[in-house]
Write a protein that holds these residues in place. Structure first.
Motif, short mmCIF file in Angstrom:
data_model
loop_
_atom_site.label_atom_id
_atom_site.label_comp_id
_atom_site.label_asym_id
_atom_site.label_seq_id
_atom_site.Cartn_x
_atom_site.Cartn_y
_atom_site.Cartn_z
N GLY A 143 -4.05 -11.46 -11.20
CA GLY A 143 -3.33 -10.18 -11.27
C GLY A 143 -3.73 -9.24 -10.15
N HIS A 144 -5.03 -9.11 -9.92
CA HIS A 144 -5.53 -8.18 -8.91
C HIS A 144 -5.13 -8.62 -7.49
CE1 HIS A 144 -8.21 -4.95 -7.55
NE2 HIS A 144 -8.53 -5.77 -6.56
N VAL A 145 -5.38 -9.88 -7.18
CA VAL A 145 -5.08 -10.37 -5.82
C VAL A 145 -3.58 -10.36 -5.56
CG1 VAL A 145 -5.22 -12.39 -4.30
CG2 VAL A 145 -7.22 -11.69 -5.62
N SER A 146 -2.78 -10.73 -6.57
CA SER A 146 -1.33 -10.70 -6.37
C SER A 146 -0.85 -9.28 -6.12
CB SER A 146 -0.59 -11.33 -7.56
OG SER A 146 -0.66 -10.51 -8.70
N HIS A 147 -1.51 -8.29 -6.73
CA HIS A 147 -1.17 -6.89 -6.48
C HIS A 147 -1.40 -6.54 -5.01
CE1 HIS A 147 -0.82 -2.56 -7.73
NE2 HIS A 147 -1.35 -2.45 -6.51
N LEU A 148 -2.56 -6.91 -4.50
CA LEU A 148 -2.87 -6.60 -3.10
C LEU A 148 -1.88 -7.25 -2.15
CD1 LEU A 148 -6.78 -6.91 -3.08
CD2 LEU A 148 -5.37 -4.92 -3.60
N LEU A 149 -1.57 -8.51 -2.40
CA LEU A 149 -0.63 -9.22 -1.53
C LEU A 149 0.78 -8.67 -1.64
CD1 LEU A 149 -1.94 -12.87 -2.02
CD2 LEU A 149 -2.33 -11.34 -0.07
N ALA A 150 1.18 -8.29 -2.85
CA ALA A 150 2.53 -7.75 -3.04
C ALA A 150 2.70 -6.37 -2.41
CB ALA A 150 2.88 -7.70 -4.53
N ASP A 151 1.60 -5.68 -2.16
CA ASP A 151 1.67 -4.37 -1.51
C ASP A 151 1.83 -4.47 0.01
OD1 ASP A 151 1.79 -2.57 -3.56
OD2 ASP A 151 -0.34 -2.09 -3.56
N ILE A 152 1.79 -5.67 0.55
CA ILE A 152 2.03 -5.83 1.98
C ILE A 152 3.52 -5.63 2.22
CG2 ILE A 152 1.98 -7.44 3.92
CD1 ILE A 152 -0.50 -8.73 2.57
N PRO A 153 3.89 -4.66 3.03
CA PRO A 153 5.32 -4.40 3.27
C PRO A 153 6.04 -5.61 3.86
CG PRO A 153 3.97 -2.62 4.15
CD PRO A 153 3.03 -3.73 3.77
N PRO A 154 7.24 -5.91 3.38
CA PRO A 154 7.98 -7.07 3.90
C PRO A 154 8.17 -7.01 5.41
CG PRO A 154 9.07 -6.20 1.96
CD PRO A 154 7.96 -5.25 2.30
N ALA A 155 8.35 -5.82 5.97
CA ALA A 155 8.54 -5.70 7.42
C ALA A 155 7.33 -6.21 8.18
CB ALA A 155 8.83 -4.25 7.80
N THR A 156 6.15 -6.07 7.60
CA THR A 156 4.92 -6.56 8.24
C THR A 156 4.99 -8.06 8.42
OG1 THR A 156 3.62 -4.77 7.30
CG2 THR A 156 2.41 -6.72 7.97
N LEU A 157 5.51 -8.75 7.42
CA LEU A 157 5.61 -10.20 7.51
C LEU A 157 6.67 -10.63 8.52
CD1 LEU A 157 5.43 -10.91 3.68
CD2 LEU A 157 3.57 -11.03 5.34
N LEU A 158 7.73 -9.83 8.64
CA LEU A 158 8.81 -10.17 9.56
C LEU A 158 8.48 -9.86 11.01
CD1 LEU A 158 11.80 -8.87 7.40
CD2 LEU A 158 11.07 -11.25 7.71
N THR A 159 7.73 -8.78 11.23
CA THR A 159 7.45 -8.34 12.60
C THR A 159 6.06 -8.73 13.09
OG1 THR A 159 6.58 -6.20 11.86
CG2 THR A 159 8.96 -6.35 12.31
N ALA A 160 5.21 -9.20 12.19
CA ALA A 160 3.81 -9.53 12.52
C ALA A 160 3.05 -8.31 13.03
CB ALA A 160 3.74 -10.68 13.52
N ASP A 161 3.48 -7.11 12.60
CA ASP A 161 2.79 -5.87 12.94
C ASP A 161 1.75 -5.60 11.85
OD1 ASP A 161 1.93 -3.35 13.59
OD2 ASP A 161 3.81 -2.35 13.09
N GLY A 162 0.50 -5.79 12.18
CA GLY A 162 -0.57 -5.66 11.20
C GLY A 162 -1.00 -4.24 10.88
N SER A 163 -0.37 -3.24 11.47
CA SER A 163 -0.82 -1.86 11.25
C SER A 163 -0.64 -1.43 9.79
CB SER A 163 -0.08 -0.90 12.18
OG SER A 163 1.31 -0.90 11.90
#
Length: 184
Positions: A93-113
């Motif tokens: 539950g905890h780890v999935s929360h952290l991963l789900a909070d990563i904005p989708p645009a971050t995954l698409l653009t590879a912008d780690g900011s």
């Protein structure tokens, strides 16, 4: 991500984990999973938005450094009670929360900011729109494509949860009935 989205993601991951071990999700671990899926926001949001203790709603309990301390401690307590399944459920539950909070645009653009919240306090969290309390956050809720995607996840998770036998419902009913009988 909104609370119902976090719960949906956590349940889907947990259900897949249980299928891998050829087991169906059971009541108490599913309830603990639900708590774990909300835990980071239950701490960070009030301390940031209502009490001004934290610099943002994704800081302390959204940090991997906090998780590295919390999750082994939770697992050790679960082992002490011979319930490693509960420790595992909380961790998922905890780890999935952290991963789900990563904005989708971050995954698409590879912008780690936008990932800096994961490394708080060593990195400043990304700038988010200021929220004047939890109620204000809910009152400003609007449906965009991301919210519709979360709703789709919720519907998918409800179908899987139903297929899994609605784990947790019977346990919660028995607990409420027991508490009501004690109160009388």
């Amino acid at each position: 991500m909104w609370p119902w989205g976090h719960l949906a993601v956590a349940y889907l991951v947990y259900s897949m984990y249980q299928q891998r071990t050829d087991q169906r999700p059971r009541a108490l671990p599913v309830i603990v999973l639900a708590i774990g899926s909300q835990f980071p926001d239950l701490i960070d949001k009030p301390f940031a938005w209502s009490f001004d203790i934290l610099p943002g709603g994704r800081t302390l309990t959204h940090s991997v450094f906090f998780a590295l301390l919390l999750l082994p401690a939770v697992y050790l307590v679960a082992l002490r009670f011979k319930r490693s399944d509960i420790g595992t459920a909380f961790a998922i539950g905890h780890v999935s929360h952290l991963l789900a909070d990563i904005p989708p645009a971050t995954l698409l653009t590879a912008d780690g900011s936008a990932l800096t919240f994961l490394f708080w306090p060593f990195l400043e969290p990304p700038a988010y729109e200021s929220v004047d309390g939890i109620l204000a956050g809910f009152l400003r809720y609007s449906m965009g494509w991301y919210e519709w995607a979360q709703l789709g996840l919720v519907l998918g998770a409800l179908i899987v949860w139903y297929r899994d036998g609605t784990p947790g419902i019977g346990y919660m009913k028995r607990s409420v009935t027991h508490l009501a009988e004690k109160a009388v």
